[in-house]
Every structure is written in C-alpha cells, then in structure tokens.
Scaffold this active site. Structure first.
Site, short mmCIF file in Angstrom:
data_model
loop_
_atom_site.label_atom_id
_atom_site.label_comp_id
_atom_site.label_asym_id
_atom_site.label_seq_id
_atom_site.Cartn_x
_atom_site.Cartn_y
_atom_site.Cartn_z
N TYR A 98 0.89 -1.18 0.00
CA TYR A 98 0.00 0.00 0.00
C TYR A 98 0.92 1.22 0.00
CZ TYR A 98 -3.71 3.00 2.05
OH TYR A 98 -4.61 4.00 2.32
N LYS A 112 -5.72 -1.04 -2.00
CA LYS A 112 -6.76 -0.78 -0.98
C LYS A 112 -7.45 -2.09 -0.61
CE LYS A 112 -6.68 3.83 -0.63
NZ LYS A 112 -6.72 4.68 0.55
O1 LIG Z 1 -4.00 6.06 -0.31
C1 LIG Z 1 -3.64 6.59 0.76
O2 LIG Z 1 -2.57 6.32 1.31
C2 LIG Z 1 -4.58 7.51 1.50
C3 LIG Z 1 -5.46 8.32 0.67
O3 LIG Z 1 -6.54 7.61 0.16
C4 LIG Z 1 -4.77 9.15 -0.37
O4 LIG Z 1 -5.35 9.34 -1.44
O5 LIG Z 1 -3.69 9.66 -0.08
MN LIG Z 2 -7.05 8.07 -1.85
#
Ligand SMILES: O=C(O)C[C@H](O)C(=O)O
Ligand SMILES: [Mn+2]
Ligand SMILES: NC(=O)c1ccc[n+]([C@@H]2O[C@H](COP(=O)([O-])OP(=O)(O)OC[C@H]3O[C@@H](n4cnc5c(N)ncnc54)[C@H](O)[C@@H]3O)[C@@H](O)[C@H]2O)c1
EC number: 4.1.1.101
Length: 546
Positions: free
Chosen positions: A92, A165
């Site tokens: 992530y 996600k």
């Molecule tokens: O994706 C992430 O780390 C958090 C958030 O949804 C973002 O767009 O920054």
């Molecule tokens: Mn985001």
C-alpha cells in the site's frame, strides 16, 4: 466442471502449491505436478518471508509480494497477517506510488482487476462479468486515477491503488479475497508523460469529462449493481471536480462511499478525538485550519462539522470553527472559483482587518491562531518551522496532521514538528512514521491514513447488508477507536498503531454493523451484529476444494 491441474495451480484463489496433500493431489489430478514434499502453510510462510527479506529495496519487496499474491492468495495473506506492519507500506502507501509510476515497465499481470474503458461503454457489463469469473463479489474498489494520492493523473496505472486498498481490506478486516473486485475506469489521461510513453497501456487520449464521462459512470454503477447486488462500492482517487458529484449522485440509493472524502474525514476526526483525549481539551474549543481545501480537506471539515453539531452547536456556530485555505489563501465568500464543498466553509472579509493580505498560510496562521492544522494540499514542506512556531506560540498542544501522500509530498515530517514545538505537538502523518526520540521521551506517531478506518467501515457495511451509509453510522465509526491508546503515557500517539489494525478493524466493523441494524438499514434479516461480522470473516488458511 472439473479443472485441469494447470487451471488449479494457476488459480490464485485455489492454489496451495506445495501444500496440496497427497489425497488432494490424487483427487484433483495433481499427482506428479509438484515436488513430492507436502509443506504446511507455516513452512511455506517461513520460506516466503525469507525471500521477502532478501530483497534489497522496497520496490523489489513489492514485486516479490505481488508475484506471490498472483500465485497464491491464501499464502500471501497468511504471510501478511504475520508481518502486517512490514507489509502495509510495501503493498500500500507509500511503495504503491512507485509501482503506479512504473506500471508500464513493471506490468506482468492484471491482478484480477476489471478494466473499464470510456471508449467501449457497451462492454462495461461484459468487462465486470469476465473479471469476476462467476465469483460472489461483495466489495468493489474503483478508481479513475485522476487524483492518485497527491500525484495527479496516472491513467490506467492507477489500478494499483484499487488493488492495494483491497489488500488492506483483507489483511485488516478479513474480507474474503475471492469476493473483491478492483476496477480501473480508463477515461483517458491528461498526464502528458504517459501519453508520450510508447509503453503506456491505457487509452492514449486526453481525459474525457462532462456528459460522456457521467453517462459512462452511470452505466458502470448500473452494471455493477446488477451483477453484484450484494456489493459495497468504494470510490478512490477521483479528481476534485468529480469525486463529490459522483458520491452525491449515488449515496442515498446504494451502499457506497468515497474513501478520500469520508474515510479521510473519519480518520482525522478519530485522530483529533485521540489528541483531545491526551490534551484533555474539548472539541468545542478548537480552531481548525484546513490547508488544501480539496476532496480530502472538505471531507474532513464536514466530518468535524457533524461532530460539533452533535456536541450541541448550531450549523452557524460550528462553521465559525473552520478556516479553509487553498491556492487563493484563506477562502472568503467572495473568493473566485470556489468548489461547491468549499462554499460551506468560507469566511467574511469583514472579520479581519487585513483580509486582503491573507493569501498564504503564514499570514492566515498569524491572523487566526489555529489549534488544529490539517494538511491535504499536496504541497511538500509547507508546514515550515516559522509557521509551526507561530501556531505553537498560541496554543498549548497544537494538533498538526500533515497528511499529503506519498512521502515526498508531506507538508512536514513528524520529527521536525515534535522538535519545533518542544514536544508539544500532537501529530499524525499520512504515511507510517518512525517513533521520535526527543528529550528522553519516545513520541509515537499515529498514521493519519484512511486505511485505519475504511476496512472496518466497509466490512461492517457488507456484513450487515447495509442499504446505504449515512452520517449516523459514520459518526459512530469515528468514535470506535477510543480507548485503545494509553493516553496518559508520555509521547502517546493520537491514533492506535497499525500493529493492532486487525483488532480495531474488527471492533470498528461491529460498531458499524450495529449502527446499520439500529437504524433498520439492513437488507437481510440480521439480529446480532457481532455474529454477522464474525461469520463474514475470512481467515488465511487452506480450505478443502470442492
Ligand atoms: O492512499 C492513501 O494512502 C490515502 C489516501 O486515500 C490518499 O489518497 O492519499
Ligand atoms: Mn485516496
Ligand atoms: N492520509 C490520508 O488518509 C489521505 C486521504 C486522502 C488524501 N490524502 C492526501 O491529501 C492530498 C490531497 O488529496 P485530495 O484527494 O484532497 O486532492 P484534491 O486535488 O482534491 O485537493 C488538493 C487541494 O489542494 C489545493 N492546493 C494545491 N496547491 C495548493 C497550495 N499551494 N496551497 C494551498 N492549497 C493548494 C488544491 O487546489 C486542492 O483544492 C493528497 O496528497 C492525498 O494523498 C491523504
């Protein structure tokens, strides 16, 4: 239909690799297709972890992880479950950002995503159907990648954020990985670098807007609901002009939410409540400055607004607690080019003697003396030492959340914020931050990332068969993280640690499911929210193949 050895071994939802038992190998026609030793999932996990650790860079670790994910989902999640803190930043944010930037060069596998193209609107239903391959889809994460994190438009490359996600959903909350579907909506791209790149894999034309775009979104939603009537639809990283419009269009009719608006609003409110537990202050005494009044910034403001009104303030009174700052400076009711969301949070020029000078953050901080400052501006380093010192001169425990992602875009580093305020700042950052040692105290830094909230929120909605998500449920969820952190410990974090994400995602899911049942918003008859969540939870263990 019986499957061939090849089909089983190449199906990541069924494959067990060397863990297929002798009996299974015989029954499934796998005899002789694997080395003779039958391994346990623990043995496989130890071996895979050693390989993971041997990779020199985080991107190589990610490539290894994704290959394992492509081959064997159960083993991948068994491994991630044991090392969740180490795996989160790799699968992530922030490493997902590197893989999005290099998607064309690194492409090997579509990762079971659906690729919806604006050039072929008549293929949308077939696209979703083909990608789902008859699986019982309960959760769809869709992106059109116009605003990937703070990095702008990444066209089809953005599919990696939908995949990432969903990986967090399974690792944190336990959604069955065969019940999820990542979707890329390819509406073109305005990223010239991609349009000029001969390797680019998406539609090679400018981004389409307006009626043609919204018609395609509508076709997508209709097909998605028709094919997967029991699913939750999660929107991610749409552009500022479309995100709220799309949410408003569908939120009262189907189970859906926008993570950048609502997920971020939730985690920030939870973080502020955590900070106030530490400082023993009231939310009614806070002055909140949102720097970067876009999708996330205004989602956050609305969630805090809701909290203030629940604390007894009128809408007009609650509004007085907010200062929205964007490119133009402090937003006034006569500022040009306000977005619909910004209009609800503007100030009057007559409130300030020097209104015309409030065109930058430093001037606004001097004039307003905020107690809470949230960064969702995509502008790195903008929470400077002088701005932070000015803020800290007027409040005992400044609450400062530089949330722009990925790492290179953060408004400030946690370590600097602690030092500049002599340990008084209550900090959360968008990406994981190491502990900060300062004058003998270890400061733990909460991760102010919607990943702390959306898995529990989404899982609770799915488990309770929610028809819609409303403010009451969102509010209940924001309060669900309280009590996990020992707020009396010096240097305590404002949010619970990612090491506990599976525990608190479960309690969050239970709170969400209970709220749905309390409001009679469930489609199926369910009487016990906890039981519904427990029944839905998938564990990364091998199951018998039918
Ligand atoms: O994706 C992430 O780390 C958090 C958030 O949804 C973002 O767009 O920054
Ligand atoms: Mn985001
Ligand atoms: N930590 C989290 O959970 C989380 C969640 C969502 C978004 N974010 C981050 O927040 C950032 C913004 O995301 P978004 O979806 O709201 O994007 P967005 O494009 O909708 O909003 C960004 C806003 O910042 C404004 N801005 C740009 N330059 C500015 C400047 N110099 N001064 C003041 N404002 C300026 C833009 O005009 C826009 O309104 C991204 O970096 C994203 O990664 C973090």
């Amino acid at each position: 239909m019986t499957q061939t050895a090849d089909q089983i071994l190449n199906n990541p939802f069924l494959n067990k690799g060397t863990a297929f038992t002798k009996e299974e190998r015989q029954a499934l026609g796998l005899t002789g297709t694997l080395p003779s030793k039958v391994q346990t999932i623990e043995e496989q996990t130890t071996q895979a972890y050693a390989q993971f650790q041997s990779k020199a860079t985080r991107l190589e670790k990610r490539i290894f992880s994704m290959n394992l994910f492509n081959e064997n989902r159960t083993l991948f999640y068994h491994l991630m479950d044991q090392h969740v803190v180490e795996f989160m930043p790799v699968v992530y944010d922030p490493v997902v950002a590197e893989s999005i930037e290099q998607y064309n060069e690194l492409f090997l596998d579509p990762q079971n995503a659906a690729f919806v193209s604006i050039d072929d609107p008549d293929d949308i239903e077939a696209t979703l159907k083909n990608a789902a391959e008859g699986r019982d889809i309960r959760l769809v994460v869709v992106t059109d990648a116009e605003g990937i994190l703070g990095m702008g438009d990444w066209g089809v490359n953005g599919v990696d954020i939908a995949v990432g996600k969903l990986m967090v959903y399974t690792a944190a909350a336990g959604i069955d990985p065969s019940q999820v579907l990542p979707v890329s909506i390819d509406a073109g791209t305005n990223n010239q670098k991609l349009l000029d790149d001969p390797l680019y894999l998406g539609n090679r034309h400018k981004r389409v807007y307006g009626d043609q775009y919204y018609d395609m979104i509508d076709k997508f939603v209709k097909a998605e609901q028709k094919l997967f009537p029991d699913s939750l639809l999660h929107w991610e990283d749409f552009g500022r002009a479309n995100a709220q419009v799309i949410l408003d269009k569908y939120k009262d009719d189907i189970a859906t939410f926008n993570d950048d608006i609502q997920g971020t609003g939730m985690v920030v409110l939870a973080g502020i409540l955590g900070a106030l537990n530490i400082s023993k202050e009231s939310i009614k005494d806070q002055k909140i400055l949102s720097f970067g009044a876009g999708t996330a910034g205004m989602g956050i403001a609305n969630q805090i607004m809701d909290e203030l009104m629940q604390a007894g303030l009128t809408e007009e009174e609650a509004k007085q607690h907010f200062y929205a700052v964007d490119k133009q400076g402090l937003l006034f009711d006569d500022t040009e080019d306000l977005t619909p969301a910004q209009k609800a949070f503007t100030r009057k020029r007559s409130e300030f003697s020097n209104a015309d000078e409030l065109t930058n953050l430093e001037a606004v901080v001097k004039a307003v003396h905020p107690t809470v400052m949230i960064g969702t501006s995509t502008q790195p380093g903008t929470f400077t030492e002088s701005i932070i010192k000015e803020m800290a001169a007027h409040t005992d425990r400044p609450i400062i959340f530089p949330l722009s992602n990925p790492t290179k875009l953060a408004e400030a580093k946690a370590e600097d914020l602690i030092k500049w305020t002599d340990g008084r700042a209550l900090v959360a950052t968008g990406i994981p931050a190491d502990d900060v040692e300062y004058k003998g105290v270890t400061y733990q830094i909460g991760q102010g990332n919607n990943a702390l909230m959306y898995p529990g929120l989404g899982f609770g909605l799915i488990a309770s068969t929610a028809k819609v998500l409303n403010n009451e449920t969102l509010s209940a969820a924001c309060h669900a993280l309280g009590g996990i952190v020992d707020t009396d410990k010096p240097g305590a974090a404002v949010l619970p640690p990612v090491s506990k994400i599976t525990e608190f995602s479960q309690s969050l899911a239970e709170v969400v499911a209970q709220s749905v049942l309390d409001q009679n918003l469930n489609k199926e008859p369910i009487s016990d929210a906890k039981q519904a969540v427990a029944d839905m939870k998938w564990m990364p263990e091998y199951k018998a193949i039918k």
